[in-house]
Design a protein around this motif. Structure first.
Motif, PDB file in Angstrom:
ATOM      1  N   THR A 374      -0.802  -8.357   0.490  1.00  0.00           N
ATOM      2  CA  THR A 374      -1.979  -8.618   1.319  1.00  0.00           C
ATOM      3  C   THR A 374      -1.568  -8.630   2.784  1.00  0.00           C
ATOM      4  N   VAL A 375      -2.356  -7.930   3.599  1.00  0.00           N
ATOM      5  CA  VAL A 375      -2.045  -7.887   5.034  1.00  0.00           C
ATOM      6  C   VAL A 375      -3.296  -8.129   5.871  1.00  0.00           C
ATOM      7  N   ALA A 376      -3.047  -8.616   7.080  1.00  0.00           N
ATOM      8  CA  ALA A 376      -4.131  -8.837   8.042  1.00  0.00           C
ATOM      9  C   ALA A 376      -3.702  -8.261   9.383  1.00  0.00           C
ATOM     10  N   ALA A 381     -11.443  -9.426  11.219  1.00  0.00           N
ATOM     11  CA  ALA A 381     -11.936  -9.890   9.920  1.00  0.00           C
ATOM     12  C   ALA A 381     -11.542  -8.888   8.846  1.00  0.00           C
ATOM     13  N   GLY A 382     -11.394  -9.370   7.611  1.00  0.00           N
ATOM     14  CA  GLY A 382     -10.964  -8.512   6.508  1.00  0.00           C
ATOM     15  C   GLY A 382     -11.854  -7.299   6.331  1.00  0.00           C
ATOM     16  N   SER A 383     -13.158  -7.518   6.408  1.00  0.00           N
ATOM     17  CA  SER A 383     -14.070  -6.394   6.184  1.00  0.00           C
ATOM     18  C   SER A 383     -13.982  -5.389   7.333  1.00  0.00           C
ATOM     19  N   GLY A 393      -7.453   6.872   7.686  1.00  0.00           N
ATOM     20  CA  GLY A 393      -7.082   7.492   6.422  1.00  0.00           C
ATOM     21  C   GLY A 393      -6.301   6.596   5.486  1.00  0.00           C
ATOM     22  N   ILE A 394      -6.567   5.305   5.556  1.00  0.00           N
ATOM     23  CA  ILE A 394      -5.911   4.359   4.651  1.00  0.00           C
ATOM     24  C   ILE A 394      -7.001   3.511   3.994  1.00  0.00           C
ATOM     25  N   SER A 395      -6.998   3.451   2.662  1.00  0.00           N
ATOM     26  CA  SER A 395      -8.044   2.675   1.990  1.00  0.00           C
ATOM     27  C   SER A 395      -7.454   1.458   1.288  1.00  0.00           C
ATOM     28  N   ALA A 396      -8.164   0.343   1.415  1.00  0.00           N
ATOM     29  CA  ALA A 396      -7.757  -0.922   0.796  1.00  0.00           C
ATOM     30  C   ALA A 396      -9.026  -1.752   0.655  1.00  0.00           C
ATOM     31  N   ILE A 397      -8.964  -2.867  -0.075  1.00  0.00           N
ATOM     32  CA  ILE A 397     -10.178  -3.679  -0.218  1.00  0.00           C
ATOM     33  C   ILE A 397     -10.025  -5.035   0.477  1.00  0.00           C
ATOM     34  N   ALA A 398     -11.148  -5.572   0.930  1.00  0.00           N
ATOM     35  CA  ALA A 398     -11.141  -6.856   1.621  1.00  0.00           C
ATOM     36  C   ALA A 398     -10.863  -7.979   0.626  1.00  0.00           C
ATOM     37  N   LEU A 399     -10.230  -9.034   1.102  1.00  0.00           N
ATOM     38  CA  LEU A 399      -9.883 -10.153   0.222  1.00  0.00           C
ATOM     39  C   LEU A 399     -11.094 -10.998  -0.174  1.00  0.00           C
ATOM     40  N   GLY A 408      -8.273 -10.531   5.513  1.00  0.00           N
ATOM     41  CA  GLY A 408      -7.235  -9.535   5.279  1.00  0.00           C
ATOM     42  C   GLY A 408      -7.650  -8.575   4.194  1.00  0.00           C
ATOM     43  N   VAL A 409      -6.716  -7.717   3.822  1.00  0.00           N
ATOM     44  CA  VAL A 409      -6.998  -6.732   2.779  1.00  0.00           C
ATOM     45  C   VAL A 409      -5.909  -6.782   1.710  1.00  0.00           C
ATOM     46  N   ARG A 410      -6.297  -6.322   0.525  1.00  0.00           N
ATOM     47  CA  ARG A 410      -5.319  -6.137  -0.551  1.00  0.00           C
ATOM     48  C   ARG A 410      -4.906  -4.673  -0.558  1.00  0.00           C
ATOM     49  N   ALA A 411      -3.595  -4.444  -0.604  1.00  0.00           N
ATOM     50  CA  ALA A 411      -3.089  -3.082  -0.709  1.00  0.00           C
ATOM     51  C   ALA A 411      -2.350  -2.948  -2.021  1.00  0.00           C
ATOM     52  N   CYS A 412      -2.662  -1.894  -2.768  1.00  0.00           N
ATOM     53  CA  CYS A 412      -1.983  -1.646  -4.031  1.00  0.00           C
ATOM     54  C   CYS A 412      -0.985  -0.514  -3.834  1.00  0.00           C
TER      55      CYS A 412
END
Lengths: 436, 436
Positions: A374-376, A381-383, A393-399, A408-412
């Protein structure tokens, strides 16, 4: 290939075309559709870190075992809905060899992914008593478990584990559970999305609280053994994978084969019920099930009634794989270790470009590297970060969706290839130049 | 090989060893265990007619399609939980070609056997309104559907179709449904165990009643097209397989692939939601699901939440099979026709030895020959007949468990081999000499 960052208007227009009003809070499947759309329209190739999809091929033993079973004609024959006997034995053995916990094979079941195990576990736990129907989720967590509770008509409460580590957890649990209407505690270890790993002390606290309040502990082990700070690779030898089973009497272990065995496609997970919970009798279960015995109610009124078991050939595939693993012929943890290596490199790249880890410690210890991190970005804001990263060009989802109060966001890491690291570094450096 | 009939004491002793108190009312799985036990202990080989297990190998296209998909690596990848797009299209096409009913592919889903479709269908139907939570089962029927209703916390009512054929059905439905709290009507056509087939008039009556009372019709087509009195073998040409879809607006078609496609092992059934029901909105659904739209609630809160879809490779297997069927390259009805031939011969043998058919007419017409038939012996209760037949090495289940008020047993023809007919004739002749 467009100039980065993508223009906001253009991004919003494509999002609107996908039915998305606000990108940062879009569901994971909507995001996925948007990314596909952007890639198609602009030629930009995304670094995809939004989905928790395994990135490795299924082990040969599982694939060949399943193919062989199909060739032998198992497709025509109803499988035992409680699982073929040999598979039940190997599931029990797998748990024994890697956790040193003994569960009788009859109490080990293959399920329609780990999700069916969790669904049925919550249903059964919450139907033991008429007045104990609430679930406690220790967050951040897998949002679908809440969807399951809702579809079962159950209420739930959550708190963020990161705010209540070690002994603080005991008093937090006590204050929550005092309400008296809880049926079960649900959590994952390691956790999705935060990759928090519970310590032995914390697991002991959970086990004791569950015992005191007559709760079922539902432990989601989707990332079983993937805390790579400790080497759990030797079956039958310590150190053993931590689990509440060492500290509780009434528990369910739910082990997905999607990530640890790269078998997401076949929808076959493992459910193990502690022997003492399996034989527990609750008169109230009979309102819903043909038996008042926990394991029988779950098997006949759940596994049987919902779908009469899971794919016969997939059961043989998993069986063949477990036979190899349990006999030391296949090291599943060595195979998935690559996720940790990727996570370590990615964390370094993100931090070098102004990002911070959101969840970064288990008490005194640095967090393990694993499937997610998880990064911020400071002040964002996460969103908003989801949207901003998308422009690069980077996709991740908000926490937010995971029960986390943190931004922040979750990165897989699962879809990241060797060639991606340089691209990510370049895009994040650009990101930092733009957002300062 | 023991002398027949088996002595009562010996039979009861072996039953007791299997945990069975009363043989005639034992569950189907208990009976099966007892038969295994008797065979092992006495050397007697049973004529097994208790289980509704398909007796044919899976079609080659399905097996090869699944193997190929596994070889291509689909086992590692999450399937779309609503079904792969090509499969959804072929399910819709299959329904179109054989029933002349159009359902949009997005509303066609693969499910964990037909059972998951029925489970979710009842859940959704009964959650459209807070005060409509009762299910009407038209019996005799598949007992597990009642188990499903119970596990969902739903109440239900039943009546025996044989007592209310044709126009009598309209007034019966009206008097039952007047209570106003019904959510759905559930029945199978042809039915298990009675093999009753509803006429077009009866289906029209059901459709009209459902419309009047705002109910969902859940039609279990496990034996789709297997009323062999009519030749439904030509896809795309009349006569078409009868279904309530011709007469109703809000319905679910549930098509098992276990019997018609001999794919029981792979736990993959088909669920089709009528287009008008799929888009129906009910605010009350949001109490349980993330959407108030019927099909979205079912997909996200059901198929996704319970198990995230069904086996990826099995979806490809079913796809390959349906592609062949829909293009006239594989005649599934010709393949399963053998069951009807067996049933006809068995009925003759039973009747020649003093037995009578329990359910034997659809109105004016003789009942079709199919997967099951029902027989009684004059003056003997169904449960006693189960025990008596068992003493002669023949296993079947009592009708009691299926919601039938009639005395008799259900016999399934699927496991009968050519060499069995003479043995059955001999044993039944002996039976008649003993019981007179």
């Amino acid at each position: 290939m467009p100039n980065l960052p993508l223009e906001m208007e253009r991004l919003h227009r494509m999002a609107a075309d996908c039915g998305i009003v606000r990108i940062g809070t879009a569901g994971i499947r909507q995001l996925r559709r948007l990314v596909d759309r952007i890639e198609a329209e602009t030629g930009l190739q995304f670094i995809r870190m939004e989905m928790g999809i395994p990135g490795l091929p299924s082990p040969d033993a599982a694939v060949q075992g399943e193919i062989q079973a199909l060739q032998q004609g198992v497709g025509a024959v109803y499988p035992p809905f409680e699982g073929i006997a040999a598979l039940k034995t190997e599931i029990a053995r797998f748990i024994q060899r890697y956790t040193d916990v003994t569960i009788a094979p009859p109490n080990c079941f293959p399920t329609l992914g780990a999700m069916q195990g969790c669904y049925l576990g919550m249903a059964l736990a919450a139907r033991r008593y008429a007045d104990k129907t609430r679930i406690l989720f220790i967050d951040p967590g897998f949002p679908v478990n809440k969807l399951q509770a809702r579809s079962l008509g159950l209420t739930y409460t959550t708190f963020d584990l990161a705010d209540y580590r070690e002994n603080k957890l005991a008093s937090k649990l006590e204050s929550v559970l005092a309400a008296g209407d809880y049926a079960a505690i649900v959590y994952a270890n390691p956790s999705n999305p935060a990759w928090l790993c519970l310590s032995a002390t914390e697991l002991e606290i959970i086990g004791a609280a569950a015992h005191r309040h007559d709760l079922v502990v539902i432990e989601d082990l989707a990332y079983f053994g993937m805390d790579f700070r400790t080497d759990y690779r030797q079956p039958g030898k310590p150190p053993f994978v931590p689990t509440v089973a060492h500290h509780a009497d009434h528990y369910l272990l739910i082990i997905s084969s999607s990530k640890i065995f790269s078998l997401a496609g076949q929808r076959i997970g493992m459910l193990a019920i502690s022997d003492s919970l399996a034989r527990a009798r609750h008169a109230h279960l009979k309102r819903f099930y043909p038996s008042d015995v926990f394991s029988e109610a779950l098997a006949y009124g759940g596994l049987y009634a919902i779908g009469a078991g899971v794919s016969h050939s997939a059961q043989f595939g998993l069986l063949a794989l477990l036979q190899n693993i349990n006999r030391g012929r296949y090291d599943f943890l060595e195979t998935v270790r690559i996720y940790a290596q990727r996570a370590a490199r990615l964390k370094t790249i993100f931090r070098a470009n102004g990002f911070q880890l959101v969840y970064d410690r288990d008490g005194e210890r640095r967090l393990a590297d694993g499937f997610y991190f998880t990064v911020a970005y400071p002040g964002m804001a996460g969103s908003d970060l989801v949207t901003a990263l998308m422009r690069f060009g980077i996709s991740a989802i908000a926490l937010d969706a995971t029960g986390s109060a943190r931004q922040g966001v979750r990165a897989c890491v699962s879809q990241i290839a060797e060639s991606d690291f340089d691209i990510i570094a370049e895009r994040l450096a650009h990101f930092q130049r733009v957002f300062g």
